[in-house]
Design a protein around this motif. Structure first.
Motif, PDB file in Angstrom:
ATOM      1  N   ASN A  37       0.846  -1.202   0.000  1.00 38.04           N
ATOM      2  CA  ASN A  37       0.000   0.000   0.000  1.00 38.04           C
ATOM      3  C   ASN A  37       0.874   1.241   0.000  1.00 38.04           C
ATOM      4  O   ASN A  37       2.105   1.142  -0.093  1.00 38.04           O
ATOM      5  N   LYS A  38       0.254   2.394   0.128  1.00 39.50           N
ATOM      6  CA  LYS A  38       1.011   3.639  -0.022  1.00 39.50           C
ATOM      7  C   LYS A  38       2.112   3.778   1.018  1.00 39.50           C
ATOM      8  O   LYS A  38       3.079   4.504   0.807  1.00 39.50           O
ATOM      9  N   LYS A  39       1.972   3.099   2.126  1.00 39.32           N
ATOM     10  CA  LYS A  39       3.020   3.160   3.155  1.00 39.32           C
ATOM     11  C   LYS A  39       4.155   2.177   2.866  1.00 39.32           C
ATOM     12  O   LYS A  39       5.286   2.390   3.317  1.00 39.32           O
ATOM     13  N   THR A  40       3.854   1.092   2.147  1.00 37.52           N
ATOM     14  CA  THR A  40       4.862   0.029   1.995  1.00 37.52           C
ATOM     15  C   THR A  40       5.436  -0.091   0.583  1.00 37.52           C
ATOM     16  O   THR A  40       6.332  -0.913   0.368  1.00 37.52           O
ATOM     17  N   PHE A  41       4.936   0.683  -0.376  1.00 41.76           N
ATOM     18  CA  PHE A  41       5.549   0.641  -1.711  1.00 41.76           C
ATOM     19  C   PHE A  41       7.025   1.024  -1.591  1.00 41.76           C
ATOM     20  O   PHE A  41       7.390   1.855  -0.756  1.00 41.76           O
ATOM     21  N   PRO A  42       7.887   0.439  -2.452  1.00 41.41           N
ATOM     22  CA  PRO A  42       9.320   0.758  -2.383  1.00 41.41           C
ATOM     23  C   PRO A  42       9.562   2.255  -2.546  1.00 41.41           C
ATOM     24  O   PRO A  42       8.814   2.935  -3.249  1.00 41.41           O
ATOM     25  N   ARG A  43      10.612   2.734  -1.908  1.00 49.28           N
ATOM     26  CA  ARG A  43      10.935   4.157  -1.981  1.00 49.28           C
ATOM     27  C   ARG A  43      12.187   4.430  -2.812  1.00 49.28           C
ATOM     28  O   ARG A  43      12.592   5.587  -2.939  1.00 49.28           O
ATOM     29  N   THR A  44      12.811   3.387  -3.344  1.00 49.03           N
ATOM     30  CA  THR A  44      13.974   3.623  -4.203  1.00 49.03           C
ATOM     31  C   THR A  44      13.765   2.914  -5.535  1.00 49.03           C
ATOM     32  O   THR A  44      13.007   1.937  -5.623  1.00 49.03           O
ATOM     33  N   GLU A  45      14.466   3.412  -6.553  1.00 54.44           N
ATOM     34  CA  GLU A  45      14.318   2.832  -7.889  1.00 54.44           C
ATOM     35  C   GLU A  45      14.788   1.379  -7.904  1.00 54.44           C
ATOM     36  O   GLU A  45      14.147   0.503  -8.506  1.00 54.44           O
ATOM     37  N   ALA A  46      15.903   1.109  -7.239  1.00 49.14           N
ATOM     38  CA  ALA A  46      16.442  -0.258  -7.236  1.00 49.14           C
ATOM     39  C   ALA A  46      15.472  -1.219  -6.550  1.00 49.14           C
ATOM     40  O   ALA A  46      15.235  -2.339  -7.030  1.00 49.14           O
ATOM     41  N   ASP A  47      14.913  -0.801  -5.440  1.00 45.35           N
ATOM     42  CA  ASP A  47      13.965  -1.666  -4.732  1.00 45.35           C
ATOM     43  C   ASP A  47      12.699  -1.892  -5.559  1.00 45.35           C
ATOM     44  O   ASP A  47      12.089  -2.962  -5.502  1.00 45.35           O
ATOM     45  N   THR A  48      12.303  -0.874  -6.316  1.00 47.14           N
ATOM     46  CA  THR A  48      11.124  -1.023  -7.169  1.00 47.14           C
ATOM     47  C   THR A  48      11.329  -2.144  -8.179  1.00 47.14           C
ATOM     48  O   THR A  48      10.491  -3.031  -8.341  1.00 47.14           O
ATOM     49  N   SER A  49      12.462  -2.109  -8.870  1.00 52.28           N
ATOM     50  CA  SER A  49      12.734  -3.142  -9.874  1.00 52.28           C
ATOM     51  C   SER A  49      12.747  -4.528  -9.241  1.00 52.28           C
ATOM     52  O   SER A  49      12.162  -5.470  -9.762  1.00 52.28           O
TER      53      SER A  49
END
Lengths: 463, 133
Positions: A37-49
């Motif tokens: 959710n909005k609190k737990t979505f990744p906060r860095t580009e690397a973590d997103t991938s």
């Protein structure tokens, strides 16, 4: 015994799950990814991938010339895309009708389903004062050289631009729940109201038993089994097609896996003397809307990429790489999105792994090259000192593999969304797209899902 | 520096290849100086187990290669998009895989406190604002 099991929670599965849940059906939703959710979505580009995509970030075609981005999270692609919501035009629907023989592929026939989806979501059409410098340079140059452009329409409720929010951050999931993903738009409130969803559950086999369907799955690596009167496959082009292939349906459905297309995108960066800061504010507000380019089979999108992605798009390393990255804030970017031929094929190897054949045809190449040339003109016309055309091709719109059509020898799904020959197995995601529309596919995926939802509710299938 | 997924040899190979891809140059620190590799498990842990196994094997082999071999490999990788032949897809996949790991550990907010220089994201001017309510 469930009335329906819905597999996948992207633009299709999220919509259908919402509609059937509201209609009071006894449903179960399965999703291979995690619930964030909005609190737990990744906060860095690397973590997103790493965290939101299959394959730890990217998957390749067999020739490793094209990379595919496929999400694994509740909400699917709608979590990471820009939620650009356009209706199809007559060109797209006429080509679908010609290829599939399905006569309801028209704007008139789908209008009420488009209307329902658009009414349910918060939509915003950008205006001149919302353009960042990247967009200003793009539109100024388009005006000078006679390329028609238009403002994009995005599903969003409150992006807090007046307080300085940068929307590039929401490529890893919207931290404000503003973006109208299938999670924020449909599932979040349904889950709170008791929607039965099981996450981290990957369906490995579908067994059709006549009046019921059994699903074998791995839930956090452990085998589990589910049974329903009906199933709805909504895993997208790769997911849905893979489930059918590895369950042995290719024997009855020779077209299974075929007609894959993806709107390959090629980005070009322009280096300017001035500071651009293309990643600030709304970073995607405009695109070409030119009937000539539409006829030619490509469009131009004014976009940008966060640092790791930008670094990846330039093939070189060392001092050359550092020189480019040093100029990151003085770069603009335009990409050409090709309306590609549906010559690709999705397969599963003997280890159960997806393999994707995606030939880049002579027509695709011609469209890419013409688009790149036009981009170079647009950039240099507005003062770019240098233009870098990335050699890499990325496929974000994964379409086909289980296409809809009237002929079971050439298609997988019939015009009533049933897998040919199976009355209780439905598909309404992007895998049914007969060919590439050349338009952002999300809104039409939701409109088709809405049509199937209405059909199921009216027919009272187990509700 | 230790990893639950990659061997010490594999980590050593990443640092060596990383320094060839991103050497110290002007205000840019080298890849190994920044030390972002300390957080590599955050990335690798999400990859399929079979891919981690293959990566470990490949990097362990590369760890024992002299620099001129690694430079040759990087050159082949950089030119792989235009190459043809049966090995070209392998070099293309290697290129994206290795550059993906190295750039992810370099252009990152996750840098050990022991590194006190200017961060690569600050050098390139990347600055995103998140307004969270």
């Amino acid at each position: 015994m469930y009335d329906y099991i819905i597999i996948g929670t992207g633009p299709s599965g999220g919509n259908i799950a919402h509609n059937l849940f509201k209609a009071g059906a006894n449903i179960l939703v399965l999703e291979a990814g995690k619930l964030m959710n909005k609190k737990t979505f990744p906060r860095t580009e690397a973590d997103t991938s790493a965290r939101l995509y299959w394959g730890g970030g990217i998957e390749f075609d067999t020739d490793a010339k094209m990379g595919f981005l496929r999400t694994r999270v509740v909400g699917g692609t709608s979590i990471v895309n820009q939620c650009l919501l356009d209706r199809f035009d007559d060109i797209a629907f006429n080509d679908w009708k010609a290829e599939s023989g399905v006569n309801w592929f028209t704007n008139e026939q789908l209008a009420k389903h488009y209307d329902t989806v658009e009414h349910a979501l918060a939509l915003h059409t950008f205006t001149a004062n919302e353009m960042n410098r990247n967009a200003q340079l793009f539109t100024q140059s388009c005006d000078k050289i006679g390329v028609k452009w238009g403002y994009l329409r995005k599903g969003q409720s409150d992006c807090a631009q007046e307080r300085g929010n940068d929307c590039m951050a929401c490529l890893g999931g919207c931290h404000r729940d503003s973006k109208q993903s299938s999670y924020a738009g449909y599932l979040r409130d349904d889950i709170a109201a008791g929607l039965n969803i099981q996450t981290e559950t990957e369906v490995t086999q579908i067994v059709h038993n006549g009046d019921t369907v059994t699903l074998h799955a791995l839930q956090q690596g452990k085998p589990v089994t589910f049974q329903a009167k009906n199933i709805v496959l909504a895993g997208g082009a790769f997911g849905t097609t893979k489930m059918l292939l590895q369950s042995g349906f290719k024997k009855q459905l020779p077209a299974l896996g075929k007609n894959f297309s993806t709107h390959p995108q090629f980005m070009s960066f322009g280096l300017f003397n001035e500071e651009i800061h293309a990643c600030k504010g709304y970073f995607q507000t405009v695109a070409s809307k030119d009937p000539i380019l539409r006829q030619k089979g490509y469009k131009l999108e004014n976009v940008f990429a966060p640092p790791i992605s930008a670094a990846m798009l330039f093939s070189r390393t060392g001092a050359y790489h550092q020189e480019i990255m040093r100029n990151y804030t003085r770069m603009t970017c335009i990409e050409v999105a090709v309306r590609d031929e549906n010559a690709g094929e999705i397969k599963v190897d003997n280890k159960g792994k997806l393999t994707i054949d995606k030939p880049f045809t002579a027509q695709d190449r011609r469209r890419r090259d013409e688009g790149r040339e036009l981009i170079a003109n647009i950039l240099t016309n507005e003062g770019a000192k240098k233009v870098y055309a990335s050699p890499f091709s990325v496929g974000l719109h994964l379409m086909g593999g289980s296409v809809m059509g009237t002929n079971s020898a050439k298609s997988v799904v019939d015009p009533e969304f049933r897998v040919h020959g199976y009355k209780n197995m439905f598909v309404a995601d992007s895998s049914i797209y007969p060919n590439a529309p050349g338009i952002n596919p999300s809104l039409t995926i939701m409109a088709l899902a809405q049509k199937l939802s209405d059909q199921l509710i009216v027919a009272n299938h187990g509700i | 520096m230790a990893s639950n997924y990659l061997s010490n040899s594999a980590l050593k190979a990443i640092n060596r290849i990383g320094d060839l891809m991103i050497p110290r140059n002007g205000e840019f620190p080298s890849f190994s100086e920044v030390g972002g590799i300390a957080y590599i498990d955050d990335l690798v842990s999400y990859a399929p187990p079979a891919d981690i196994k293959d990566l470990n094997l490949l990097l362990t082999i590369l760890a024992f290669m002299p620099n001129f071999v690694l430079r040759w490999l990087l050159n082949r990788m950089e030119n792989a998009m235009e190459s043809s032949g049966p090995l070209a897809p392998i070099f293309r996949m290697l290129d994206v895989g290795l550059r993906g790991l190295i750039f992810s550990c370099y252009y990152t907010e996750k840098i050990p406190a022991s590194y006190t220089g200017k961060k690569p994201l600050d050098i390139i001017g990347f600055d995103l604002t998140r307004v969270e309510d």
